[in-house]
Design an enzyme around this catalytic site. Sequence first.
Site, PDB file in Angstrom:
ATOM      1  N   TYR A   5      -0.506  66.584-104.958  1.00  0.00           N
ATOM      2  CA  TYR A   5      -0.050  66.777-106.333  1.00  0.00           C
ATOM      3  C   TYR A   5      -0.991  66.228-107.408  1.00  0.00           C
ATOM      4  O   TYR A   5      -0.863  66.581-108.584  1.00  0.00           O
ATOM      5  CB  TYR A   5       1.357  66.197-106.522  1.00  0.00           C
ATOM      6  N   TYR A  28      12.071  68.230-114.668  1.00  0.00           N
ATOM      7  CA  TYR A  28      12.104  66.841-114.173  1.00  0.00           C
ATOM      8  C   TYR A  28      12.882  66.054-115.220  1.00  0.00           C
ATOM      9  O   TYR A  28      12.367  65.164-115.866  1.00  0.00           O
ATOM     10  CB  TYR A  28      10.646  66.374-114.069  1.00  0.00           C
ATOM     11  N   ASP A  86      10.600  74.733-112.649  1.00  0.00           N
ATOM     12  CA  ASP A  86      11.424  73.583-112.275  1.00  0.00           C
ATOM     13  C   ASP A  86      11.058  72.407-113.171  1.00  0.00           C
ATOM     14  O   ASP A  86       9.875  72.117-113.386  1.00  0.00           O
ATOM     15  CB  ASP A  86      11.180  73.220-110.808  1.00  0.00           C
ATOM     16  N   GLU A 124      15.110  59.016-103.066  1.00  0.00           N
ATOM     17  CA  GLU A 124      15.785  57.946-103.813  1.00  0.00           C
ATOM     18  C   GLU A 124      16.810  57.218-102.953  1.00  0.00           C
ATOM     19  O   GLU A 124      16.907  55.989-102.984  1.00  0.00           O
ATOM     20  CB  GLU A 124      16.490  58.522-105.024  1.00  0.00           C
ATOM     21  N   ASP A 176      16.076  72.404-104.370  1.00  0.00           N
ATOM     22  CA  ASP A 176      14.614  72.486-104.381  1.00  0.00           C
ATOM     23  C   ASP A 176      14.084  71.684-103.193  1.00  0.00           C
ATOM     24  O   ASP A 176      13.762  70.507-103.310  1.00  0.00           O
ATOM     25  CB  ASP A 176      14.084  71.928-105.707  1.00  0.00           C
ATOM     26  N   HIS A 217      16.397  59.744-112.124  1.00  0.00           N
ATOM     27  CA  HIS A 217      15.541  60.207-111.034  1.00  0.00           C
ATOM     28  C   HIS A 217      14.079  59.868-111.305  1.00  0.00           C
ATOM     29  O   HIS A 217      13.379  59.322-110.440  1.00  0.00           O
ATOM     30  CB  HIS A 217      15.709  61.716-110.852  1.00  0.00           C
ATOM     31  N   ARG A 243       7.828  65.885 -98.841  1.00  0.00           N
ATOM     32  CA  ARG A 243       7.296  64.759 -99.610  1.00  0.00           C
ATOM     33  C   ARG A 243       5.887  64.343 -99.158  1.00  0.00           C
ATOM     34  O   ARG A 243       5.077  63.902 -99.992  1.00  0.00           O
ATOM     35  CB  ARG A 243       8.233  63.560 -99.487  1.00  0.00           C
ATOM     36  N   GLU A 298      20.030  70.266-107.660  1.00  0.00           N
ATOM     37  CA  GLU A 298      19.709  70.676-109.022  1.00  0.00           C
ATOM     38  C   GLU A 298      20.694  71.726-109.528  1.00  0.00           C
ATOM     39  O   GLU A 298      21.484  72.293-108.754  1.00  0.00           O
ATOM     40  CB  GLU A 298      18.285  71.243-109.091  1.00  0.00           C
ATOM     41  N   LYS A 341       6.480  72.304-102.345  1.00  0.00           N
ATOM     42  CA  LYS A 341       7.708  72.820-102.954  1.00  0.00           C
ATOM     43  C   LYS A 341       7.899  74.325-102.717  1.00  0.00           C
ATOM     44  O   LYS A 341       9.029  74.815-102.700  1.00  0.00           O
ATOM     45  CB  LYS A 341       7.670  72.591-104.471  1.00  0.00           C
ATOM     46  N   THR A 373      13.293  77.648-102.001  1.00  0.00           N
ATOM     47  CA  THR A 373      14.233  77.127-102.996  1.00  0.00           C
ATOM     48  C   THR A 373      15.525  77.894-102.806  1.00  0.00           C
ATOM     49  O   THR A 373      15.537  79.125-102.901  1.00  0.00           O
ATOM     50  CB  THR A 373      13.711  77.338-104.432  1.00  0.00           C
ATOM     51  N   THR A 430      15.796  67.275-110.139  1.00  0.00           N
ATOM     52  CA  THR A 430      16.772  66.508-109.377  1.00  0.00           C
ATOM     53  C   THR A 430      17.784  65.829-110.292  1.00  0.00           C
ATOM     54  O   THR A 430      17.418  65.179-111.258  1.00  0.00           O
ATOM     55  CB  THR A 430      16.070  65.438-108.529  1.00  0.00           C
ATOM     56  N   GLU A 475      16.550  68.378-103.045  1.00  0.00           N
ATOM     57  CA  GLU A 475      16.733  67.985-104.436  1.00  0.00           C
ATOM     58  C   GLU A 475      17.924  68.764-104.978  1.00  0.00           C
ATOM     59  O   GLU A 475      17.882  70.001-105.070  1.00  0.00           O
ATOM     60  CB  GLU A 475      15.474  68.256-105.272  1.00  0.00           C
ATOM     61  N   GLN A 485       3.536  66.964-100.539  1.00  0.00           N
ATOM     62  CA  GLN A 485       3.539  66.811-101.993  1.00  0.00           C
ATOM     63  C   GLN A 485       2.711  65.607-102.435  1.00  0.00           C
ATOM     64  O   GLN A 485       1.923  65.683-103.394  1.00  0.00           O
ATOM     65  CB  GLN A 485       4.978  66.664-102.490  1.00  0.00           C
ATOM     66  N   ARG A 532       4.844  54.056-108.155  1.00  0.00           N
ATOM     67  CA  ARG A 532       3.970  53.253-109.021  1.00  0.00           C
ATOM     68  C   ARG A 532       4.622  51.892-109.272  1.00  0.00           C
ATOM     69  O   ARG A 532       4.990  51.563-110.408  1.00  0.00           O
ATOM     70  CB  ARG A 532       3.723  53.984-110.348  1.00  0.00           C
TER      71      ARG A 532
END
Length: 400
Positions: free
Chosen positions: A242, A126, A124, A358, A231, A131, A235, A199, A251, A255, A344, A197, A238, A140
């Site tokens: 992660y 990114y 998968d 999001e 996906d 996104h 959260r 995708e 994850k 799927t 995503t 997600e 994760q 962040r």
Amino acid sequence: MPEQSPFDLAEGDPFGPHNLPYGVFSTADAPDRRRLGVRYGDSVLDLSALPSALPAAIHPHAELLTAPTLNPLLAAGRPVWRQIRAAVHSAVTDPAHRGEVAPLFHPLAEVTLHLPFEVADYVDFYASEHHATNVGRIFRPNDAALTPNWKHLPIGYHGRAGTVVVTGTPVVRPSGQRKAPADEAPTFGPSLRLDIEAEVGFVVGAPSTLHEPVGLGAFRDHVFGVCLLNDWSARDIQAWEYVPLGPFLGKSFATSVSAWITPLDALDEARTAPPARDFPLLPYLDDAGAEPGGIDIRIEVRINGETVSRPPFSAMYWTAAQQLAHMTVNGASLRTGDLFASGTVSGPDPDQLGCLLELTQGKGPYLQDGDEVTLTAWAPGPDGARIGLGEVTGRILPTG
């Protein structure tokens, strides 16, 4: 009123002769016999019976079409894919074949659809700048939204092939460790921040040789087709797990993919240039002068029947060809049935975001038990036709 012929499609049907996606089905009278099929309108054409009906056109490939999964056909390579696609197109459009082909149709509503191929490896990516930027700002807020490597290479992770499931398969809410920033210690329990997600997945057909990278120009030789993919993402699990190695249990629990794989050749009219890139790329990723690597796929996300987003796949920064090139540049080989996903899909507008993280700015609400999520999509085809991608649906069940 006479019964409508399966050859006579409604005007604008997105599963017409320009599409012809492949899947695997069974019927009520033979539930254990899995057969290859092609969707045509609201019917399924039984490919396993096509060699008998049209022996001259399809006989050399009869063994591929009588398999219980798409994998032998995937492994056969692009020349065979094109020959079979041409024969199927003739079967559904040439009036001379109607007598032989008509008995091979089954109403879509009366068959059971299965996972169309055996998944070898699952990767998968990114690849959406929108996104990645939105997620970076959420997680962040005081640092750069994109990590320093993001515009230099397609970031990805290896997922779990064994938990790829076909549309309609219920998704059980996963349990795991989670720790909010204010918590002193982690706790264990069902995910409280279950997300989606939206995708697009790419299915590898012809394998490659170990230690031989697959360049941008070989993309069509190896990738058979395209499907929608969800996906599912826990959260809270994760976020705690992660660092520093990336997604894992948040994850890998499920799927979901479509039951129908749209051949890459069906999307030729939807080819489009990706967004302008503001960083120079290393030669193995530089697609300047190549055929347009983007694909204009219009996705719609519905939760409990309500449309919540329309993400545009054309806005993706990294193309599938670049993802494949990066995935193999270290010499890693491809296997028939490999699946790699775009990550995503999100666009620049508030109604084009491909996940609840999001859409809610990380505040929720997230998915509740009983919620049903459906992804649908279409792409422009020839002569104004629409090419439909098979939907992906999943309902959330409570933790067992």
